[in-house]
Write a protein that holds these residues in place. Structure first.
Motif, PDB file in Angstrom:
ATOM      1  N   ILE A  27       0.840  -1.379  -0.067  1.00  0.00           N
ATOM      2  CA  ILE A  27      -0.124   0.060  -0.004  1.00  0.00           C
ATOM      3  C   ILE A  27       0.995   1.159   0.067  1.00  0.00           C
ATOM      4  O   ILE A  27       1.745   1.243   0.771  1.00  0.00           O
ATOM      5  N   LEU A  28       0.687   2.181  -1.052  1.00  0.00           N
ATOM      6  CA  LEU A  28       1.182   3.487  -1.004  1.00  0.00           C
ATOM      7  C   LEU A  28       0.423   4.295  -0.013  1.00  0.00           C
ATOM      8  O   LEU A  28       1.115   5.113   0.527  1.00  0.00           O
ATOM      9  N   PHE A  29      -0.676   4.570  -0.360  1.00  0.00           N
ATOM     10  CA  PHE A  29      -1.704   5.567   0.434  1.00  0.00           C
ATOM     11  C   PHE A  29      -3.019   5.209   0.045  1.00  0.00           C
ATOM     12  O   PHE A  29      -3.317   4.424  -1.052  1.00  0.00           O
ATOM     13  N   ILE A  30      -4.072   5.698   0.793  1.00  0.00           N
ATOM     14  CA  ILE A  30      -5.422   5.329   0.526  1.00  0.00           C
ATOM     15  C   ILE A  30      -5.998   7.058   0.583  1.00  0.00           C
ATOM     16  O   ILE A  30      -5.748   7.950   1.104  1.00  0.00           O
ATOM     17  N   GLU A  31      -7.077   6.912  -0.330  1.00  0.00           N
ATOM     18  CA  GLU A  31      -7.739   8.410  -0.510  1.00  0.00           C
ATOM     19  C   GLU A  31      -9.291   8.043  -0.369  1.00  0.00           C
ATOM     20  O   GLU A  31     -10.034   7.119  -1.157  1.00  0.00           O
ATOM     21  N   ALA A  32      -9.900   8.946   0.512  1.00  0.00           N
ATOM     22  CA  ALA A  32     -11.544   8.842   0.343  1.00  0.00           C
ATOM     23  C   ALA A  32     -11.946   9.712  -0.876  1.00  0.00           C
ATOM     24  O   ALA A  32     -11.577  10.732  -1.254  1.00  0.00           O
ATOM     25  N   ALA A  33     -12.751   9.023  -1.742  1.00  0.00           N
ATOM     26  CA  ALA A  33     -13.158   9.582  -2.804  1.00  0.00           C
ATOM     27  C   ALA A  33     -14.790   9.307  -3.202  1.00  0.00           C
ATOM     28  O   ALA A  33     -15.363   8.263  -3.448  1.00  0.00           O
ATOM     29  N   ARG A  70       4.016   5.206   5.858  1.00  0.00           N
ATOM     30  CA  ARG A  70       5.120   5.906   6.477  1.00  0.00           C
ATOM     31  C   ARG A  70       6.219   5.617   5.738  1.00  0.00           C
ATOM     32  O   ARG A  70       7.078   6.647   5.235  1.00  0.00           O
ATOM     33  N   ASP A  71       6.784   4.340   5.326  1.00  0.00           N
ATOM     34  CA  ASP A  71       8.034   4.029   4.838  1.00  0.00           C
ATOM     35  C   ASP A  71       7.854   4.398   3.222  1.00  0.00           C
ATOM     36  O   ASP A  71       8.860   4.084   2.618  1.00  0.00           O
ATOM     37  N   LYS A  72       6.758   4.783   2.775  1.00  0.00           N
ATOM     38  CA  LYS A  72       6.772   5.187   1.173  1.00  0.00           C
ATOM     39  C   LYS A  72       6.809   6.545   1.023  1.00  0.00           C
ATOM     40  O   LYS A  72       7.037   7.147  -0.198  1.00  0.00           O
ATOM     41  N   ILE A  73       6.963   7.237   1.991  1.00  0.00           N
ATOM     42  CA  ILE A  73       7.066   8.902   1.756  1.00  0.00           C
ATOM     43  C   ILE A  73       8.424   9.049   1.149  1.00  0.00           C
ATOM     44  O   ILE A  73       9.496   8.728   1.865  1.00  0.00           O
ATOM     45  N   SER A  74       8.593   9.741   0.037  1.00  0.00           N
ATOM     46  CA  SER A  74       9.802   9.875  -0.451  1.00  0.00           C
ATOM     47  C   SER A  74      10.563  11.531  -0.078  1.00  0.00           C
ATOM     48  O   SER A  74      11.657  11.707  -0.065  1.00  0.00           O
ATOM     49  N   ARG A  75       9.469  12.284   0.110  1.00  0.00           N
ATOM     50  CA  ARG A  75       9.822  13.643   0.476  1.00  0.00           C
ATOM     51  C   ARG A  75       8.508  14.344   1.094  1.00  0.00           C
ATOM     52  O   ARG A  75       7.546  14.229   0.618  1.00  0.00           O
ATOM     53  N   PHE A  76       8.476  15.502   1.621  1.00  0.00           N
ATOM     54  CA  PHE A  76       7.461  16.537   2.184  1.00  0.00           C
ATOM     55  C   PHE A  76       7.837  17.707   2.749  1.00  0.00           C
ATOM     56  O   PHE A  76       9.054  17.973   3.022  1.00  0.00           O
ATOM     57  N   ASP A  77       7.011  18.514   2.602  1.00  0.00           N
ATOM     58  CA  ASP A  77       7.220  20.000   3.273  1.00  0.00           C
ATOM     59  C   ASP A  77       5.927  19.972   4.215  1.00  0.00           C
ATOM     60  O   ASP A  77       4.973  19.226   4.544  1.00  0.00           O
ATOM     61  N   ARG A  78       5.720  21.188   4.632  1.00  0.00           N
ATOM     62  CA  ARG A  78       4.390  21.541   5.419  1.00  0.00           C
ATOM     63  C   ARG A  78       3.152  21.382   4.744  1.00  0.00           C
ATOM     64  O   ARG A  78       2.217  21.460   5.683  1.00  0.00           O
ATOM     65  N   GLN A 111       2.712  19.216   1.690  1.00  0.00           N
ATOM     66  CA  GLN A 111       2.286  18.169   0.956  1.00  0.00           C
ATOM     67  C   GLN A 111       3.340  17.173   1.266  1.00  0.00           C
ATOM     68  O   GLN A 111       4.587  17.361   1.468  1.00  0.00           O
ATOM     69  N   ILE A 112       2.874  16.098   1.006  1.00  0.00           N
ATOM     70  CA  ILE A 112       3.638  14.754   0.845  1.00  0.00           C
ATOM     71  C   ILE A 112       3.852  14.127  -0.491  1.00  0.00           C
ATOM     72  O   ILE A 112       2.811  14.174  -1.197  1.00  0.00           O
ATOM     73  N   ASN A 113       5.345  13.613  -0.772  1.00  0.00           N
ATOM     74  CA  ASN A 113       5.258  13.219  -2.073  1.00  0.00           C
ATOM     75  C   ASN A 113       5.484  11.419  -2.156  1.00  0.00           C
ATOM     76  O   ASN A 113       6.495  11.140  -1.293  1.00  0.00           O
ATOM     77  N   ILE A 114       5.010  10.569  -2.600  1.00  0.00           N
ATOM     78  CA  ILE A 114       5.050   9.184  -2.672  1.00  0.00           C
ATOM     79  C   ILE A 114       5.159   9.016  -4.111  1.00  0.00           C
ATOM     80  O   ILE A 114       4.153   9.009  -4.898  1.00  0.00           O
ATOM     81  N   ASN A 115       6.197   8.503  -4.646  1.00  0.00           N
ATOM     82  CA  ASN A 115       6.493   8.484  -6.317  1.00  0.00           C
ATOM     83  C   ASN A 115       6.022   9.725  -6.907  1.00  0.00           C
ATOM     84  O   ASN A 115       6.513  10.717  -6.574  1.00  0.00           O
TER      85      ASN A 115
END
Length: 228
Positions: A147-153, A196-204, A206-210
């Motif tokens: 799992i990379l991330f989960i989104e409510a849609a 958590r372990d899929k986060i490649s970078r982030f700032d205040r 947003q988060i980037n995953i791939n």
């Protein structure tokens, strides 16, 4: 479930007492007209659920809940409807508009009980390595490390997996969070949970995953402080 009720109006507390006495799985341990007395109680006593008023003289129910690091489940009880959206951003179980009936109160309690059972069922520990996700009529086994991330849609929750595959389910994002080990997943927005372990970078902001950019909601910004 052990519950408390907080409301500056004694009559409103009497209504909660009366209704709670008719719900077999609710033990209303204490009631408070002063939110700060309730805060002291919470620091010393196990509590599973709070019935919480919003408009109170010293501190609002919204601010009270925001001040607690690991709050119990909360059902808001209020005469004002304009705070509904904010309450659900804080993962409130339900939002009861005064005057509320016993059937409506029971419905909210049942929702809390379902989450309580899910949270405390055997196997709901950080050692879980996979979960079964209902997709239509099928139960699909999903490995947590995929799992990379989960989104409510809308009416669905979308699960993004490695290999650019996705899975949609009717399970709510709040229920998904309860199914997942807290050491491996973190909620960063009312509509997003990330691995958590899929986060490649982030700032205040947003988060980037791939190649995906995932927002950090203001309510959840504090949860990212451990990464700073």
């Amino acid at each position: 479930m052990i519950a408390i009720a907080i409301d500056d109006e004694p009559i409103a507390l009497d209504v909660v007492k009366s209704h709670a006495a008719k719900v077999p799985f609710i033990e209303l341990a204490e009631t408070f007209t002063n939110a700060f007395d309730a805060l002291t109680y919470l620091q010393k006593n196990k509590t599973d659920l709070i019935f919480l008023d919003i408009k109170m003289p010293d501190i609002s129910g919204i601010d009270f809940l925001s001040s607690i690091a690991n709050p119990p489940m909360v059902i808001f009880t209020t005469a004002y409807s304009e705070h509904a959206v904010k309450s659900f951003e804080l993962d409130a179980i339900d939002y009861l508009l005064k005057p509320f009936s016993l059937p409506r109160f029971l419905k909210a309690c049942n929702k809390a009980h379902e989450l309580y059972v899910l949270r405390n069922k055997p196997g709901s520990t950080d050692e879980v390595t996979s979960v079964f996700i209902k997709d239509g009529y099928e139960q699909i086994k999903v490995k947590l490390n995929e799992i990379l991330f989960i989104e409510a849609a809308g009416n669905y929750t979308k699960i993004y997996l490695q290999g650019d595959s996705t899975l949609s389910t009717r399970i709510t994002i709040t229920d998904m969070l309860l199914m997942l080990p807290a050491k491996k997943f973190i909620r960063t927005h009312r509509a997003f949970i990330v691995a958590r372990d899929k986060i490649s970078r982030f700032d205040r902001a947003q988060i980037n995953i791939n190649e995906h950019s995932i927002p950090i909601g203001a309510t959840y910004a504090q949860c990212m402080q451990e990464f700073y």
